[in-house]
Design an enzyme around this catalytic site. Sequence first.
Site, mmCIF file in Angstrom:
data_model
loop_
_atom_site.group_PDB
_atom_site.id
_atom_site.type_symbol
_atom_site.label_atom_id
_atom_site.label_comp_id
_atom_site.label_asym_id
_atom_site.label_seq_id
_atom_site.Cartn_x
_atom_site.Cartn_y
_atom_site.Cartn_z
ATOM 1 C CB ALA A 495 -0.931 -0.025 1.199
ATOM 2 C CG ASP A 521 6.818 -6.408 -2.003
ATOM 3 O OD1 ASP A 521 6.713 -7.591 -1.611
ATOM 4 O OD2 ASP A 521 6.143 -5.481 -1.523
ATOM 5 N NE ARG A 532 -3.955 -2.055 2.718
ATOM 6 C CZ ARG A 532 -4.274 -3.324 2.487
ATOM 7 N NH1 ARG A 532 -5.416 -3.619 1.905
ATOM 8 N NH2 ARG A 532 -3.470 -4.291 2.831
ATOM 9 C CE LYS A 545 1.265 -7.248 -2.385
ATOM 10 N NZ LYS A 545 1.190 -6.925 -0.961
ATOM 11 C CG ASN A 594 8.673 -6.873 8.785
ATOM 12 O OD1 ASN A 594 9.807 -7.036 9.219
ATOM 13 N ND2 ASN A 594 8.412 -6.846 7.480
ATOM 14 C CB CYS A 649 -1.502 -21.209 32.917
ATOM 15 S SG CYS A 649 -1.549 -19.579 33.661
#
Length: 934
Positions: A495, A521, A532, A545, A594, A649
Amino acid sequence: NNGATASSFKKHRRDSCVIAAAGNGSTAENGDKSGIRGGKGDRSDSRVVGSSTSTMALGDSNHAEIDEDLHSRQLAVYGRETMRRLFASNILVSGMQGLGAEIAKNLILAGVKSVTLHDEGDVELWDLSSNFVFSESDVGKNRALASVQKLQELNNAVIISTLTTKLTKEQLSDFQAVVFTDISFEKAIEFSDYCHNHQPPISFIKAEVRGLFGSIFCDFGPEFTVVDVDGEDPHTGIIASISNDNPALVSCVDDERLEFQDGDLVVFSEVHGMTELNDGKPRKIKNAKPYSFTLEEDTTQFGTYIKGGIVTQVKQPKVLNFKPLRDAIKDPGDFLLSDFSKFDRPPLLHLAFQALDKFVSDLGRFPVAGSEEDANKLISIAGNMNESLGDGRLEDINPKLLRHFAFGSRAVLNPMAAMFGGIVGQEVVKACSGKFHPVFQFFYFDSVESLPTEPVDPSDFRPLNSRYDAQISVFGSKLQKKLEDAKAFIVGSGALGCEFLKNIALMGVSCGNQGKLTITDDDVIEKSNLSRQFLFRDWNIGQAKSTVAASAAASINPCLKIEALQNRVGPETENVFDDTFWENLTVVINALDNVNARLYVDQRCLYFQKPLLESGTLGAKCNTQMVIPHLTENYGASRDPPEKQAPMCTVHSFPHNIDHCLTWARSEFEGLLEKTPAEVNAYLFEDYFVNRVKQLIYTFPEDAATSTGAPFWSAPKRFPHPLQFSTADPSHLQFVMAASILRAETFGIQIPDWVKHPQMLAEAVDKVTVPDFQPKKDAKIVTDEKATTLSTASIDDAGVINELIFKLELCTKKLPQGFKMKPIQFEKDDDTNYHMDLIAGLANMRARNYSIPEVDKLKAKFIAGRIIPAIATSTAMATGLVCLELYKALDGGHKVEDYRNTFANLALPLFSMAEPVPPKVIKHGDMSWTVWDR
């Protein structure tokens, strides 16, 4: 967090949420593949105020169904109700220069019902500086007509039409919202009055970008209801105690800080003892602290609190009383500030835009760039207007600034159009849906710091009869040449990457003979990108891409010198991106999803001393950060705190919210279907939702106590109940169907057709008899909250292994020759594969065990699939802001105080710009250096 000071400037980005175990350093901004924890959709939509339909022209919402594959990332921001309202809205965009095209693009991607493009003028070469839909062959055609085809390709579900003649105010009644990007104040006042007084009111927006200056005005009518002021989920807390007092003190368990604020309204549920509070009545709180608050309520006569209870914020709608432009211009109220170092700037720009309007209406043209005569005329108009304000006049009208304003006033710059296209696009969404808080009512912005540091000779502003003439009229031809010869590297083509490519092609970056742009990419296009990542079309699904985006960018500007690669940037590709590659670069632009990849690129830029322009988005939020050698700290110098992870847990035995159930469901999915099952449970439903719970409550009965004598089942633990399987319960059946289909797949068993017919499935299931369960006396159940991973008990390993080998050999003898299990990899974006059905089924049955509210499949997909909320508007805004900084980075003479880092939240709306933090200086003896020094 308003990030006003640079130090408190938290990097809000979509990937500040990476869970270490899951982050995989993927590129492309949308985070579909990376281990990012998704947003929680929007709960507030279900409580839309009854009256809102009468105060807003919301259209009927029984429009076509939402395409969830296409819009999933946007649904995660807006929720279904807002999307339905968008699908019923008709919008007018008037003025199809760069800004109009950007606004239209964002609305068409969002999926409104219709967009009407209005423009009476024809395409000029001048327009190509900022409008991505025009090419040189369009020069001389009507702007609206020339825009239709390319904009229609973005989304076939939106009806796009054109108007090419003078607008009358009566024509506005066809729309829920109207946007004007190139209109005189006189006309604007007439249209604003009409819209304001129309029944129901029509939302009116006037926006313009003039060189490096921009303005927005909104009038959504005399009484506009904002249904959700901030887009955040209602805050909750788990109660520990409530006093019988006036006012009552409420304390909450200390595993999570409360986010309540004084004056919030809250409701209570599941309170034992003081049951009077469970009446669902919203109550006001004050004195909010991290783990307690007081309740404006006299509880002295109420029952005594025993245990339990959940407190949940009730989000309140807010009614705004807008003024029409005629009144607001004289009495503008508070301006929305974006930069605290320029707090006196909005009133000056308020005056400047009015002065420019008078200049244009007097002379029938804009001031000429470089003409001192025109600049002085504008300055004297502004001076006269200011004098007539009496007591409200400004001390200093800043002629130097007004001179810049005059010179650039005819130009629409691409980065300004991109930034304002994002903001205005979001305002239209607010107008149509009541989702998020509108701009109330003026917003002014300038980026004069983007101008070259050296004075520009007036002759340098002259048009060269090129597509960059408008940009040259602001920056001069010397900077234009620097842009064209730049060697740029864009990392990621999702995007952010698509928006950057469009901006760079229009600005002419890397479009000269010496220029070169590399984009990389490793991802391929999938359907959910199209909402988008606007350079991609549905026929590109499955293609790389970067390649598709690069050829789309080259069609915007054929001079772009671009190379598209499919390499992930990281230590393993340093043979591709080698020292020579890095040394030759002028600038690096991150378009990642990221933190790990960002940190790696940051380290390379630090090593090779290259400027890095960083940005990220998360839903309606975005941030930008400039990393400039020797001037600013690097990206890795400051870090966000890690995301909170639930203890093992809690997830395995003591869940208390739906996120815990979904985390558990996702890990069970992997255990059942991805990793080869160790032992096959014959009866899944019974094992998960009956026997395990029976074992748990056998080991820890309802009245069990801890070693200190406190009740074991105290908040936040919830006491579970086993389920009773019934074919009459559709969710039980749904679970069994999804689980049996997927399990059959792993064993290579043919799936009969009758499984998918509930009636026939129910008959088959009823024939199965399930043996009774006997709880074990010595079951080990982890209750240690510190443990976030499972530990193994120490036993005689060799003995166990030998026994396993013996069992395995027996087992293989019974299997057909060459039998292999087929593991199933989780794929959230395919609605026909039963993966999300199983995960939602697992999570909801478990939620039912623990009396936790269940979720629908879409919400389950957001949380378990870790889907990152994403919309086109915040992406566009982020890239516009970064490209305003790109002018500075490529000019090269700027000081740190000229650069800006930004944090913005379009939902609030909040814009917070600050100077970057300089790098930390290390001293030793009489030497001092920073991380940039060698």
